[in-house]
Design a protein around this motif. Structure first.
Motif, PDB file in Angstrom:
ATOM      1  N   TRP A   1       0.837  -1.204   0.000  1.00  0.00           N
ATOM      2  CA  TRP A   1       0.000   0.000   0.000  1.00  0.00           C
ATOM      3  C   TRP A   1       0.874   1.256   0.000  1.00  0.00           C
ATOM      4  N   LYS A   2       1.448   1.556  -1.153  1.00  0.00           N
ATOM      5  CA  LYS A   2       2.322   2.726  -1.307  1.00  0.00           C
ATOM      6  C   LYS A   2       1.469   3.933  -1.716  1.00  0.00           C
ATOM      7  N   ASP A   3       0.686   4.404  -0.739  1.00  0.00           N
ATOM      8  CA  ASP A   3      -0.318   5.437  -1.017  1.00  0.00           C
ATOM      9  C   ASP A   3      -0.127   6.674  -0.147  1.00  0.00           C
ATOM     10  N   GLY A   4       1.068   6.856   0.382  1.00  0.00           N
ATOM     11  CA  GLY A   4       1.330   7.996   1.231  1.00  0.00           C
ATOM     12  C   GLY A   4       1.237   7.714   2.707  1.00  0.00           C
ATOM     13  N   ARG A   5       0.868   6.500   3.072  1.00  0.00           N
ATOM     14  CA  ARG A   5       0.798   6.153   4.491  1.00  0.00           C
ATOM     15  C   ARG A   5       2.194   6.156   5.104  1.00  0.00           C
ATOM     16  N   GLU A   6       2.233   6.300   6.424  1.00  0.00           N
ATOM     17  CA  GLU A   6       3.503   6.382   7.129  1.00  0.00           C
ATOM     18  C   GLU A   6       3.801   5.150   7.976  1.00  0.00           C
ATOM     19  N   VAL A   7       2.799   4.296   8.172  1.00  0.00           N
ATOM     20  CA  VAL A   7       2.986   3.115   9.014  1.00  0.00           C
ATOM     21  C   VAL A   7       3.146   1.882   8.136  1.00  0.00           C
ATOM     22  N   TYR A   8       3.832   0.874   8.660  1.00  0.00           N
ATOM     23  CA  TYR A   8       4.096  -0.352   7.904  1.00  0.00           C
ATOM     24  C   TYR A   8       2.805  -1.083   7.551  1.00  0.00           C
ATOM     25  N   ASP A   9       2.800  -1.735   6.384  1.00  0.00           N
ATOM     26  CA  ASP A   9       1.697  -2.631   6.059  1.00  0.00           C
ATOM     27  C   ASP A   9       2.129  -4.098   6.169  1.00  0.00           C
ATOM     28  N   SER A  10       3.364  -4.319   6.604  1.00  0.00           N
ATOM     29  CA  SER A  10       3.895  -5.671   6.802  1.00  0.00           C
ATOM     30  C   SER A  10       4.904  -5.640   7.941  1.00  0.00           C
ATOM     31  N   VAL A  11       4.682  -6.490   8.968  1.00  0.00           N
ATOM     32  CA  VAL A  11       5.603  -6.523  10.113  1.00  0.00           C
ATOM     33  C   VAL A  11       5.905  -7.966  10.512  1.00  0.00           C
ATOM     34  N   ASN A  12       7.129  -8.189  10.905  1.00  0.00           N
ATOM     35  CA  ASN A  12       7.569  -9.462  11.497  1.00  0.00           C
ATOM     36  C   ASN A  12       8.407  -9.117  12.724  1.00  0.00           C
ATOM     37  N   VAL A  13       7.939  -9.515  13.891  1.00  0.00           N
ATOM     38  CA  VAL A  13       8.627  -9.165  15.135  1.00  0.00           C
ATOM     39  C   VAL A  13       8.787 -10.420  15.995  1.00  0.00           C
ATOM     40  N   THR A  14       9.958 -10.584  16.589  1.00  0.00           N
ATOM     41  CA  THR A  14      10.221 -11.691  17.500  1.00  0.00           C
ATOM     42  C   THR A  14      10.514 -11.133  18.891  1.00  0.00           C
ATOM     43  N   TYR A  15       9.801 -11.665  19.865  1.00  0.00           N
ATOM     44  CA  TYR A  15       9.999 -11.298  21.265  1.00  0.00           C
ATOM     45  C   TYR A  15      10.627 -12.483  21.986  1.00  0.00           C
ATOM     46  N   ARG A  16      11.752 -12.241  22.655  1.00  0.00           N
ATOM     47  CA  ARG A  16      12.477 -13.317  23.327  1.00  0.00           C
ATOM     48  C   ARG A  16      12.420 -13.138  24.841  1.00  0.00           C
ATOM     49  N   TYR A  17      11.988 -14.200  25.525  1.00  0.00           N
ATOM     50  CA  TYR A  17      11.976 -14.215  26.975  1.00  0.00           C
ATOM     51  C   TYR A  17      13.367 -14.600  27.495  1.00  0.00           C
ATOM     52  N   SER A  18      13.593 -14.338  28.774  1.00  0.00           N
ATOM     53  CA  SER A  18      14.908 -14.612  29.355  1.00  0.00           C
ATOM     54  C   SER A  18      15.250 -16.102  29.347  1.00  0.00           C
ATOM     55  N   ASP A  19      14.236 -16.968  29.307  1.00  0.00           N
ATOM     56  CA  ASP A  19      14.479 -18.410  29.283  1.00  0.00           C
ATOM     57  C   ASP A  19      14.588 -18.977  27.864  1.00  0.00           C
ATOM     58  N   GLY A  20      14.562 -18.098  26.867  1.00  0.00           N
ATOM     59  CA  GLY A  20      14.741 -18.528  25.489  1.00  0.00           C
ATOM     60  C   GLY A  20      13.460 -18.742  24.704  1.00  0.00           C
ATOM     61  N   ARG A  21      12.334 -18.798  25.376  1.00  0.00           N
ATOM     62  CA  ARG A  21      11.069 -18.924  24.645  1.00  0.00           C
ATOM     63  C   ARG A  21      10.800 -17.651  23.851  1.00  0.00           C
ATOM     64  N   LYS A  22      10.034 -17.791  22.784  1.00  0.00           N
ATOM     65  CA  LYS A  22       9.832 -16.643  21.895  1.00  0.00           C
ATOM     66  C   LYS A  22       8.379 -16.535  21.452  1.00  0.00           C
ATOM     67  N   ILE A  23       7.984 -15.291  21.169  1.00  0.00           N
ATOM     68  CA  ILE A  23       6.740 -15.013  20.450  1.00  0.00           C
ATOM     69  C   ILE A  23       7.131 -14.655  19.023  1.00  0.00           C
ATOM     70  N   ALA A  24       6.620 -15.387  18.054  1.00  0.00           N
ATOM     71  CA  ALA A  24       6.820 -15.046  16.646  1.00  0.00           C
ATOM     72  C   ALA A  24       5.560 -14.341  16.167  1.00  0.00           C
ATOM     73  N   TYR A  25       5.677 -13.050  15.851  1.00  0.00           N
ATOM     74  CA  TYR A  25       4.506 -12.266  15.457  1.00  0.00           C
ATOM     75  C   TYR A  25       4.638 -11.779  14.020  1.00  0.00           C
ATOM     76  N   GLU A  26       3.551 -11.921  13.262  1.00  0.00           N
ATOM     77  CA  GLU A  26       3.550 -11.469  11.871  1.00  0.00           C
ATOM     78  C   GLU A  26       2.190 -10.884  11.527  1.00  0.00           C
ATOM     79  N   SER A  27       2.209  -9.787  10.776  1.00  0.00           N
ATOM     80  CA  SER A  27       0.961  -9.197  10.303  1.00  0.00           C
ATOM     81  C   SER A  27       1.213  -8.475   8.991  1.00  0.00           C
ATOM     82  N   LEU A  28       0.263  -8.618   8.065  1.00  0.00           N
ATOM     83  CA  LEU A  28       0.275  -7.812   6.843  1.00  0.00           C
ATOM     84  C   LEU A  28      -1.160  -7.633   6.384  1.00  0.00           C
ATOM     85  N   ILE A  29      -1.379  -6.599   5.580  1.00  0.00           N
ATOM     86  CA  ILE A  29      -2.749  -6.292   5.172  1.00  0.00           C
ATOM     87  C   ILE A  29      -2.895  -6.251   3.648  1.00  0.00           C
ATOM     88  N   SER A  30      -2.191  -7.166   2.981  1.00  0.00           N
ATOM     89  CA  SER A  30      -2.380  -7.311   1.535  1.00  0.00           C
ATOM     90  C   SER A  30      -2.600  -8.770   1.149  1.00  0.00           C
TER      91      SER A  30
END
Length: 437
Positions: free
Chosen positions: A260-289
């Motif tokens: 969505w290259k229409d002048g918006r300023e926020v991402y339309d696709s994200v991939n984020v990994t959150y790591r806990y101190s014990d090594g477990r992780k949240i794998a998060y992904e979102s896109l709107i196309s």
């Protein structure tokens, strides 16, 4: 009908407390104390006089819920955009109309306010409302910036007023039961979490006048919005932390405007990994196309997987049995020309072979994640009902503010990791006593 739905959910929570040990359930999920039928009966015929600030689509959704809550009375509506104000007024004809929220806060006829404005104004209005002595229910996320989050949290500690943020999964029966069973060892040790939210839409709304672009399409601009993370991930990250009762300590991610290259300023696709101190992780992904995968909140355990979004769980043991049966069937049908005599046991890898088990009895509403406004039977009515009770009783809901703070801060740190293209370590200045790392 709406009141019937509300009471049936309350009955579910009462029964759930009996099944899981009422005291133990309420000790781990104390915000549910206000949701039992007995607690509701304490308010009697009293009504909470509430004002809605922000009368757009989500605000109007709240009005629909409020009309079905017996102990709620909408006495005021506020929105600077005349189209929204007129639409809301048609739903609640007797409510007084305002265009400036400050005038609402001055009214002695208002016990509590419901804030459904763009994210960029959440902190400002919440702080002003608490300062004016009003109970507050605010849409997620808590605030637009980390500093604003901390200011709101600190203000909450100082006030005797109730403050809620719309973390409705905390009031959704399938999530409540799912988290309870996970903590009781249903799927063994939790080894990871996978969450995603996919849509195929540009996130835009029609704009009658170009001067209103940033007000109406606020989600697209950084002044008002933090994009996919605060609009979608906020709910999902809260569930992950709720499940394991811990906070991640490190965050990495990549965000882009892919389609969505229409002048918006926020991402339309994200991939984020959150790591806990014990090594477990949240794998998060979102896109709107692309919407093929919809929305899922998966908790992965050594013995199985819980899909909280659909209200089902799958056991690894079932899959092994299913795989063995499939192998025997293939042997019978002579599918294999040769069978290995040693090596790891054979099993199918397709998740379609897993046997689904339901978390709760009866029909379950599944949120496909496509609506920009709301989902049916997702706990939104219960949390709003609980807020209205608090307006009458003055009781605070335990942990709702803390959970909203934790989830919002993680969303904003996810954006920081993507913007700065680096590993972010959870900043000491934004830690609160509630957090466990």
């Amino acid at each position: 009908m709406k009141e019937t739905v509300d009471l049936s959910k309350r009955q579910f929570i009462k029964q759930l407390g009996c099944i899981g040990g009422g005291a133990a359930l309420l000790a781990s999920m104390p915000w549910l104390r206000s949701c039992t039928p007995e607690k509701l009966s304490e308010v009697g015929s009293l009504k909470a006089r509430v004002a809605l600030i922000g009368c757009g689509s989500r605000g109007q959704y709240h009005l629909t819920m409020l009309r079905g809550i017996a102990h709620a009375e909408v006495v005021a509506l506020c929105d600077p955009y005349d189209v929204n104000l007129k639409a809301a007024s048609a739903m609640v004809p007797g409510a007084k109309l305002f265009t400036d929220y400050r005038e609402v806060l001055e009214s002695d006829e208002v016990d509590g306010v419901i804030i459904a404005t763009p994210l960029g104004s959440h902190a400002e209005i919440t702080l002003a409302a608490l300062d004016a002595g009003k109970h507050v229910f605010c849409e997620k996320a808590m605030a637009r910036t980390l500093d604003q989050c901390k200011r709101v949290y600190d203000a909450y500690l100082r006030t005797d007023k109730a403050l809620y943020f719309c973390m409705q999964r905390m009031y959704d029966p399938k999530y409540i039961e799912g988290v309870r069973l996970i903590r009781e060892g249903l799927v063994g040790d939790v080894v990871g979490m996978r969450c995603h939210w996919f849509r195929n839409a540009d996130w835009r709304r029609p704009v009658p006048d170009p001067s209103l672009e940033r007000n109406i399409n606020w989600r697209l601009y950084k002044e008002h919005s933090a994009g996919l993370m605060t609009e979608l991930a906020c709910h999902q990250l809260e569930v992950c932390n709720w499940t394991v009762d811990k906070m991640p300590s490190e965050i990495v991610g990549l965000g882009d405007i892919v389609y969505w290259k229409d002048g918006r300023e926020v991402y339309d696709s994200v991939n984020v990994t959150y790591r806990y101190s014990d090594g477990r992780k949240i794998a998060y992904e979102s896109l709107i196309s692309n919407k093929y995968n919809g929305m899922e909140d998966q908790i992965l355990g050594k013995k199985g997987t819980v899909d909280l979004t659909r209200g089902v769980y799958y056991l690894e043991e079932d899959n092994e049995i299913s795989g063995l049966r499939q192998l025997l069937g293939q042997l019978r049908d002579k599918t294999f020309g040769a069978i290995p005599a040693a090596g790891p046991s054979w099993r199918p890898e397709l998740r379609s072979s897993y046997v689904p088990h339901t978390l709760v009895d009866g029909p379950v509403s599944v949120n496909a994640g496509q609506s920009m406004i709301a989902a049916d039977n997702d706990g939104s009515d219960l949390i709003l009902s609980a807020f209205c009770q608090s307006c009458i009783t003055g009781e605070k809901a335990e942990r709702v503010v803390e959970e909203a703070y934790c989830a919002t801060v993680l969303c904003l740190l996810g954006n920081m990791a993507m913007d700065e293209k680096r590993l972010v370590v959870f900043p000491e200045e934004y830690k609160i006593p509630y957090m466990k790392f």
